[in-house]
Motif scaffolding. Sequence first.
Motif, PDB file in Angstrom:
ATOM      1  N   THR A  15      80.206 -36.789  -4.892  1.00  0.00           N
ATOM      2  CA  THR A  15      80.530 -35.412  -4.480  1.00  0.00           C
ATOM      3  C   THR A  15      81.236 -34.842  -5.620  1.00  0.00           C
ATOM      4  O   THR A  15      82.081 -35.468  -6.242  1.00  0.00           O
ATOM      5  CB  THR A  15      81.229 -35.457  -3.013  1.00  0.00           C
ATOM      6  OG1 THR A  15      81.419 -34.105  -2.653  1.00  0.00           O
ATOM      7  CG2 THR A  15      82.677 -35.976  -2.999  1.00  0.00           C
TER       8      THR A  15
ATOM      9  N   ARG B 222      79.476 -28.320  -5.800  1.00  0.00           N
ATOM     10  CA  ARG B 222      78.428 -28.987  -6.478  1.00  0.00           C
ATOM     11  C   ARG B 222      77.147 -28.109  -6.102  1.00  0.00           C
ATOM     12  O   ARG B 222      77.053 -27.579  -5.047  1.00  0.00           O
ATOM     13  CB  ARG B 222      78.365 -30.340  -5.877  1.00  0.00           C
ATOM     14  CG  ARG B 222      77.202 -31.152  -6.200  1.00  0.00           C
ATOM     15  CD  ARG B 222      77.031 -32.429  -5.328  1.00  0.00           C
ATOM     16  NE  ARG B 222      75.932 -33.259  -5.992  1.00  0.00           N
ATOM     17  CZ  ARG B 222      75.673 -34.474  -5.158  1.00  0.00           C
ATOM     18  NH1 ARG B 222      76.220 -34.818  -4.149  1.00  0.00           N
ATOM     19  NH2 ARG B 222      74.746 -35.276  -5.888  1.00  0.00           N
ATOM     20  N   ASP B 223      76.451 -27.863  -7.250  1.00  0.00           N
ATOM     21  CA  ASP B 223      75.394 -26.949  -7.125  1.00  0.00           C
ATOM     22  C   ASP B 223      75.715 -25.589  -7.076  1.00  0.00           C
ATOM     23  O   ASP B 223      75.719 -24.908  -6.120  1.00  0.00           O
ATOM     24  CB  ASP B 223      74.332 -27.201  -5.944  1.00  0.00           C
ATOM     25  CG  ASP B 223      73.605 -28.603  -6.271  1.00  0.00           C
ATOM     26  OD1 ASP B 223      73.275 -29.251  -5.017  1.00  0.00           O
ATOM     27  OD2 ASP B 223      73.360 -29.085  -7.312  1.00  0.00           O
TER      28      ASP B 223
ATOM     29  N   GLU C   2      83.766 -31.148  -0.756  1.00  0.00           N
ATOM     30  CA  GLU C   2      83.115 -30.070  -0.014  1.00  0.00           C
ATOM     31  C   GLU C   2      83.871 -29.249   1.120  1.00  0.00           C
ATOM     32  O   GLU C   2      83.883 -28.161   1.242  1.00  0.00           O
ATOM     33  CB  GLU C   2      82.043 -30.831   0.614  1.00  0.00           C
ATOM     34  CG  GLU C   2      80.885 -29.993   1.368  1.00  0.00           C
ATOM     35  CD  GLU C   2      80.006 -30.620   1.828  1.00  0.00           C
ATOM     36  OE1 GLU C   2      79.865 -31.384   3.005  1.00  0.00           O
ATOM     37  OE2 GLU C   2      78.634 -31.061   1.126  1.00  0.00           O
TER      38      GLU C   2
ATOM     39  N   ARG D 235      74.887 -32.145   3.446  1.00  0.00           N
ATOM     40  CA  ARG D 235      74.120 -32.118   2.206  1.00  0.00           C
ATOM     41  C   ARG D 235      73.928 -33.472   1.717  1.00  0.00           C
ATOM     42  O   ARG D 235      74.838 -34.520   1.720  1.00  0.00           O
ATOM     43  CB  ARG D 235      74.804 -31.468   0.945  1.00  0.00           C
ATOM     44  CG  ARG D 235      75.328 -30.090   1.244  1.00  0.00           C
ATOM     45  CD  ARG D 235      75.717 -29.312   0.346  1.00  0.00           C
ATOM     46  NE  ARG D 235      74.537 -28.989  -0.674  1.00  0.00           N
ATOM     47  CZ  ARG D 235      74.612 -28.724  -2.038  1.00  0.00           C
ATOM     48  NH1 ARG D 235      75.811 -28.781  -2.583  1.00  0.00           N
ATOM     49  NH2 ARG D 235      73.499 -28.340  -2.331  1.00  0.00           N
ATOM     50  N   ASN D 236      72.417 -33.863   1.448  1.00  0.00           N
ATOM     51  CA  ASN D 236      72.188 -35.208   0.857  1.00  0.00           C
ATOM     52  C   ASN D 236      72.566 -36.383   1.704  1.00  0.00           C
ATOM     53  O   ASN D 236      73.047 -37.481   1.205  1.00  0.00           O
ATOM     54  CB  ASN D 236      72.638 -35.450  -0.599  1.00  0.00           C
ATOM     55  CG  ASN D 236      72.316 -34.293  -1.602  1.00  0.00           C
ATOM     56  OD1 ASN D 236      71.135 -33.881  -1.418  1.00  0.00           O
ATOM     57  ND2 ASN D 236      73.336 -33.892  -2.493  1.00  0.00           N
TER      58      ASN D 236
ATOM     59  N   GLY E   7      71.057 -30.443   1.307  1.00  0.00           N
ATOM     60  CA  GLY E   7      70.991 -30.758  -0.006  1.00  0.00           C
ATOM     61  C   GLY E   7      69.599 -30.271  -0.327  1.00  0.00           C
ATOM     62  O   GLY E   7      68.619 -30.020   0.022  1.00  0.00           O
ATOM     63  N   HIS E   8      69.607 -30.407  -1.850  1.00  0.00           N
ATOM     64  CA  HIS E   8      68.424 -29.645  -2.554  1.00  0.00           C
ATOM     65  C   HIS E   8      67.086 -30.582  -2.362  1.00  0.00           C
ATOM     66  O   HIS E   8      66.089 -30.121  -2.529  1.00  0.00           O
ATOM     67  CB  HIS E   8      68.775 -29.920  -4.147  1.00  0.00           C
ATOM     68  CG  HIS E   8      69.055 -30.970  -4.767  1.00  0.00           C
ATOM     69  ND1 HIS E   8      68.185 -31.806  -5.116  1.00  0.00           N
ATOM     70  CD2 HIS E   8      70.159 -31.673  -4.835  1.00  0.00           C
ATOM     71  CE1 HIS E   8      68.652 -33.024  -5.871  1.00  0.00           C
ATOM     72  NE2 HIS E   8      69.846 -32.902  -5.746  1.00  0.00           N
TER      73      HIS E   8
END
Length: 626
Positions: free
Chosen positions: A77, A81-82, A119, A216-217, A247-248
């Motif tokens: 983390t 992030r992103d 986060e 996320r993720n 998450g992506h």
Amino acid sequence: MSEQSGEDSETFEALLRYLRDARGFDFTGYKRTSLMRRVRHRMDQAGHDTFEEYLDALQASADEFAALFNTILINVTSFFRDPQAWDYVRDEVVPTLLAERSPGDPVRVWSAGCATGQEAYTLAMILAEAMGVNDFRARVKIYATDVDEEALAEARTASYDAKAVESVPPALLERYFESANGRHVFSKELRRAVIFGRNDLVKDAPISRIDLLVCRNTLMYFNAETQRNVLGRLNFSLARRGVLFLGHAEMLLSHTDRFTPLNLKHRFFRKAASTAITGAHYHAAVMTERHDEAPGLASIRDLAFRASPVAQIVVTGDDTVAMVNQQAESTFGLSVRDIGRLLWDLDVSYRPVELRGYIEQAKVERRSTRLPDVCWQRPGADDVWFEIHVNPLVDGENGLLGISIVFFDVTATRALLDKVVRTNSQLETAYEELQSTNEELETTNEELQSTVEELETTNEELQSTNEELETMNEELQSINDELHTINDALRERSLELDETTTFLDSLITSVRLGMAVVDRQTRLMVWNRGCEELWGLRADEVIGKPLASLDVGLPVEEVKPLLGRVFVDAELLDEAVVDAVTRRGREARVKVQCSAFRAADGSINGALLLMEVLTPAAQDAGVRGT
């Protein structure tokens, strides 16, 4: 690595069961390929070759368990992030969230799988920038959860080295961090709004009424079944129009019934519209369902609920008090004025026991919960013991209508049991001291046994009566649900029929040519406005009559051969130009096109006639006039 053998698979599952049963961490829902890879990585570091050997090592060493746990839970983390995704949170999600709420409304955010806290603190900075620090402190609660206690402990310190804060914009770093001993400590003013706690997304009750949920993720590590379970909990957590940030690598393309895409590129989803009946809609639904009942049944049911000797409270799906009976009012100091208030505003929500977790569990799992031996210690009064039942109220489609909370007073039963225990103790002492009175003691024992049997018989009778009442209640509920379902189906079918009829009428009316439809006996079924303008007869004057019986200027005898041919050949499009007289008495050349009128199964049910007056130029050239 070679393919996993059946024996290795069995020992690996045994290792997972040990982690779940002995240590309380359930990894059985994780994807086996990635989970096995991480366990083997730790086994290689610790010098173990087989899962069976490694299981023995785990049982012998608590430190090895901690090392394995840290290997499985990859706590990767960072702040922001992103960055492009967080720009979308700052520029689109947060402004919309605040605009949809009144200035004093609370804002609830959940960072699920928060690891070491970056986060959660990123969310705090974005919200503080948008709202101002004072408004942020007054309105915002950020719940940050994880299953890793060590990561949570680090997150609570809010202290990070220089490398960890490299991704924080310089202006925010200066505004919200303090330097101490070469480390950067997050602002205490904002940190008070962040609440850290352990939560297992797979089995623990979710946090409710969340406006923005960041997870996320995390889903990508679970198998499909566990993902569905977790997504159901996340969907329940979100408030109406709440936003889920993933998450992506997580898409949710197969869960459109729960979430609708808000921004697929950055993985933002909005909670789909719910069909659950809550709040005021619950009362409206109940009134609708009971509208057609026989007179007096509703009042009898209400009086029976009010007069029940067992304290009972009913809340709606949004935790609003809907019903309170007299026993609950007298026991917990409630009144009819409390109906319509949130349950959490009343003392009974946490005294004699905190009910929030059990109510949330009943909402999510749709099953009843029983809380035995709950003691209420009242100042200046005797203790009261309850057995509390938390029952979800669901409709025929498993939609949540509300929650019933029933408090059974078992104080007398407990006192009786205590009395029996004391009596048995006294009898045992007397037996030891008075061996010479053995016959008298045996007689006393028989009497006690008889009393116990009578009590058991009475208890069985009461239990049987209670079961019969419960069965009757379920039957009435089932009938009520069936009637409600039938009523909804009929209403939907009526709406669909009205829409179809309106559409067909509009379609027929929109055709500018004269259009008529006849059945196999040449009786008219459709006569549009173009026909009325052309021949002077209204639709209500001709529908159901044979085409040949019409007194209009159309030479029907010349049209009949067209009908006969299309009745035989469904693929034929036949036409003819005939001399006719319009409704104004003018002679005209009329082009008549005829085609089969077919049903959905391809059978010929009649014929479709299109009639058009040709202009002189069209008559000569053989083309349609305008």
